[in-house]
Write an enzyme that holds these catalytic residues in place. Structure first.
Site, PDB file in Angstrom:
ATOM      1  N   ARG A 201       0.822  -1.214   0.000  1.00 18.99           N
ATOM      2  CA  ARG A 201       0.000   0.000   0.000  1.00 18.99           C
ATOM      3  C   ARG A 201       0.852   1.259   0.000  1.00 18.99           C
ATOM      4  O   ARG A 201       0.475   2.266  -0.608  1.00 18.99           O
ATOM      5  CB  ARG A 201      -0.922  -0.019   1.241  1.00 18.99           C
ATOM      6  N   GLU A 204       1.901   2.147  -3.660  1.00 13.62           N
ATOM      7  CA  GLU A 204       0.849   2.621  -4.549  1.00 13.62           C
ATOM      8  C   GLU A 204       0.495   4.081  -4.243  1.00 13.62           C
ATOM      9  O   GLU A 204       0.957   4.661  -3.265  1.00 13.62           O
ATOM     10  CB  GLU A 204      -0.390   1.737  -4.396  1.00 13.62           C
ATOM     11  N   HIS A 205      -0.332   4.673  -5.093  1.00 13.54           N
ATOM     12  CA  HIS A 205      -0.735   6.070  -4.909  1.00 13.54           C
ATOM     13  C   HIS A 205      -1.470   6.261  -3.588  1.00 13.54           C
ATOM     14  O   HIS A 205      -2.217   5.380  -3.138  1.00 13.54           O
ATOM     15  CB  HIS A 205      -1.651   6.518  -6.051  1.00 13.54           C
ATOM     16  N   ALA A 206      -1.240   7.405  -2.955  1.00 14.09           N
ATOM     17  CA  ALA A 206      -1.954   7.742  -1.730  1.00 14.09           C
ATOM     18  C   ALA A 206      -3.450   7.811  -2.017  1.00 14.09           C
ATOM     19  O   ALA A 206      -3.874   8.208  -3.111  1.00 14.09           O
ATOM     20  CB  ALA A 206      -1.457   9.074  -1.180  1.00 14.09           C
ATOM     21  N   ASP A 215       3.430   8.477  -6.063  1.00  7.71           N
ATOM     22  CA  ASP A 215       3.044   9.865  -6.304  1.00  7.71           C
ATOM     23  C   ASP A 215       4.212  10.736  -6.756  1.00  7.71           C
ATOM     24  O   ASP A 215       4.009  11.872  -7.182  1.00  7.71           O
ATOM     25  CB  ASP A 215       2.434  10.467  -5.033  1.00  7.71           C
TER      26      ASP A 215
END
Length: 566
Positions: A201, A204-206, A215
């Site tokens: 997690r 991956e992107h916020a 990001d």
């Protein structure tokens, strides 16, 4: 292998192999006087959200599968309180914030006076998978280098002279290796993230506010593009290319980028009524057109350094004065719209994800002005339908690469151009490093002030989806720092040599890497799937394989002297 997944198929009567990535079992024991209880949860990422009903638990159905990717807190009620529970509902049995892990089993004992979470089966440790796969990649790199050396030793002189594949001959045009390496770092991270990032997690992107590794990739690319603009324009002017000719070439390249981006958006089918118009390459095209156009208009290819020591020290900044004046106008216009433009059903200056954020105060207002203008200009069916906030906040469609976000992206490109001006007009390594580090520190501090040095509570939060001003400053500051580090290690000290720099080669063929990995995303040999793919270890292997394969392709293209840019 218990550190990857539970090796036993069953624990008690629970089938462990049915668990997916980042899942665990909660096994409830109900109090004697209760026939049923209701479990409500709140993810840590869901800022100012109500608790949401997760499951109804009875003595006959006492096991709940729970997502462990995000830190969760739970409230348990003896009666159904509807889909959502707000803070004014206080008749819960207990309110707990347990630490849960992947593939774990937890006994939840519910009593009249409270409840307890006890670990029945220890979870696995996904970080060990990351360590093991990293070691595998390092071992592969050493074997790759040894195989090349062995091949050269066994080859005859004639064979060696005919074979160009293993001779790392640099392209004829001299390049700044640190800048290519920086670009390569960004493209390699992007391929790994787009492949799945191992299911972690934090890679991956916020969800909404904040910065994760994913990001950083896009803003760094934009910034690097900006850094190359001054050198490109000055080179064209020195070759006596007219400013009109430069602008027409810029227009051609921008339109080409935009068209490639639209075509890539149709990769799952060119259905025109819901085709997404904007995207990554489209925003590249817009920012490139504006900033390079400004540079073509205002750049003096042979400026005379001033005698004043202060002006001479800030010579690179003064040369971008017209661009900064334009930037100031863009920032003022952008902020006026963000804070003062009335948006139907939305409070002014709203930066949130809508949905259940802020307890449903702005449910249809994802992204505030940014989302509103994109929907107004592009239409709801032509923007991205699955934003990162959708799952957690139950938000609607929102495009993280839409129209309005192009304004702060232009500012980011100009910050990159500042780095390029430093390269052009300061030949000494120490002068370059001091200026890059100073810019990184200043931009980082301003970003911290804007976001209140917090994730959610500042005036302008750091937000990649909105491409907020604090996000531009933070990622640009980090870009200045990373370029300084690469320049020091590669071009100054030469500690990081070409032989052990896998990022150098993808950085010189970024457009091929981007388009290629996007098109081949679901194809062999780049991607493969086996059984459930439900552990971080197997995901890391698959995602790393795809990433390493593209690095090898970049090395092959480099050795064949094949380079492509639009």
């Amino acid at each position: 292998m218990s550190w990857i997944e539970q090796t036993d198929e069953f624990f008690r009567s629970l089938r462990l192999w049915d668990l997916k990535l980042d899942e665990a079992y909660l096994n409830f024991t109900l109090p004697a006087e209760a026939n049923e209880i209701f479990l409500y949860g709140l993810a840590a990422e869901c800022d100012k959200c109500p608790f949401t009903k997760l499951a109804k638990v009875t003595s006959n159905a006492s096991v709940v599968t729970i997502d462990t990717a995000e830190r969760m807190e739970f409230k348990i009620f003896t009666g159904n309180r509807g889909k959502y529970v707000f803070d004014n509902v206080t008749d819960f049995v207990c309110h707990e914030k347990p630490s849960l892990g992947e593939f774990g089993v937890y006994d939840v004992n519910v009593r009249e006076d409270g409840c307890s979470f006890e670990t029945a089966l220890e979870p696995v440790k996904p970080v060990l998978s990351l360590i093991v796969v990293t070691l595998i990649i390092i071992a592969f790199a050493f074997l790759y280098k040894l195989s090349i050396k062995g091949y050269r030793l066994l080859s005859t002189p004639d064979e060696s002279s005919r074979d160009t594949e293993l001779n790392l001959t640099a392209p004829q045009k001299p390049r700044l290796k640190s800048l290519d390496t920086f670009r390569g770092i960004a493209i390699v991270i992007m391929i790994f993230v787009n492949s799945g990032g191992g299911g972690f997690r934090w890679i991956e992107h916020a969800t909404w506010n904040g910065l994760h590794i994913a990001d950083l990739v896009f803003p760094w690319f934009i910034w690097i593009m900006g850094a190359c603009i001054p050198m490109s324009v000055r080179s064209a002017l020195n070759r006596n290319v007219s400013r009109t000719g430069i602008f027409l070439n810029v227009l051609r390249r921008s339109v080409t980028l935009f068209c490639i981006g639209v075509c890539l958006n149709s990769i799952n089918g060119p259905l025109l009524q819901d085709l997404r118009f904007f995207g990554v390459l489209q925003r590249f095209g817009v920012a490139y057109l504006v900033v390079t156009g400004l540079q073509a208009v205002f750049m003096n290819p042979t400026p005379v350094q001033p005698q004043n020591p202060v002006k001479r020290a800030l010579f690179d900044v003064f040369l971008l004065t017209p661009q900064y004046l334009v930037s100031a106008g863009i920032v003022i216009f952008y902020l006026c719209l963000v804070f003062f433009l009335p948006v139907p059903g939305c409070e002014r200056g709203y930066f949130g994800p809508g949905g259940k954020h802020d307890y449903f105060s702005n449910p249809a207002c994802i992204g505030g002005v940014t989302g509103y203008i994109d929907r107004l200009v592009l239409g709801l069916s032509h923007i991205y339908q699955h934003p990162t906030a959708k799952k957690v906040f139950e938000s609607s469609a929102f495009d993280p690469e839409g129209v309005f976000g192009c304004l702060p992206t232009i500012i980011q490109t100009i910050f990159g151009a500042q780095a390029g001006m430093i390269l052009l007009y300061h030949a000494e390594a120490a002068a370059r490093l001091k200026r890059w580090l100073s810019w990184g520190l200043i931009l980082g501090l301003i970003s911290g002030i804007l976001c209140g040095f917090s994730k959610n509570d500042g005036v302008i939060p750091i937000n990649k989806n909105l491409w907020s001003l604090s996000f531009v400053l933070a990622t640009s500051g980090l870009a200045f720092f990373l370029l300084a580090a690469c320049f020091y290690l590669i071009d100054v000290k030469k500690w990081w040599t070409d032989e052990w720099n896998p990022f150098l080669y993808p950085g010189q063929n970024a457009i091929i890497m981007y388009v290629g990995h996007t098109i081949m995303h679901k194809m062999l040999p780049w991607h493969w799937r086996v059984t459930y793919m439900n552990t971080h270890f197997i995901r890391l292997l698959e995602n790393s394989w795809n990433t390493v394969l593209w690095v090898l392709i970049a090395i092959y293209l480099y050795n064949k002297n094949i380079f492509y840019s639009v």
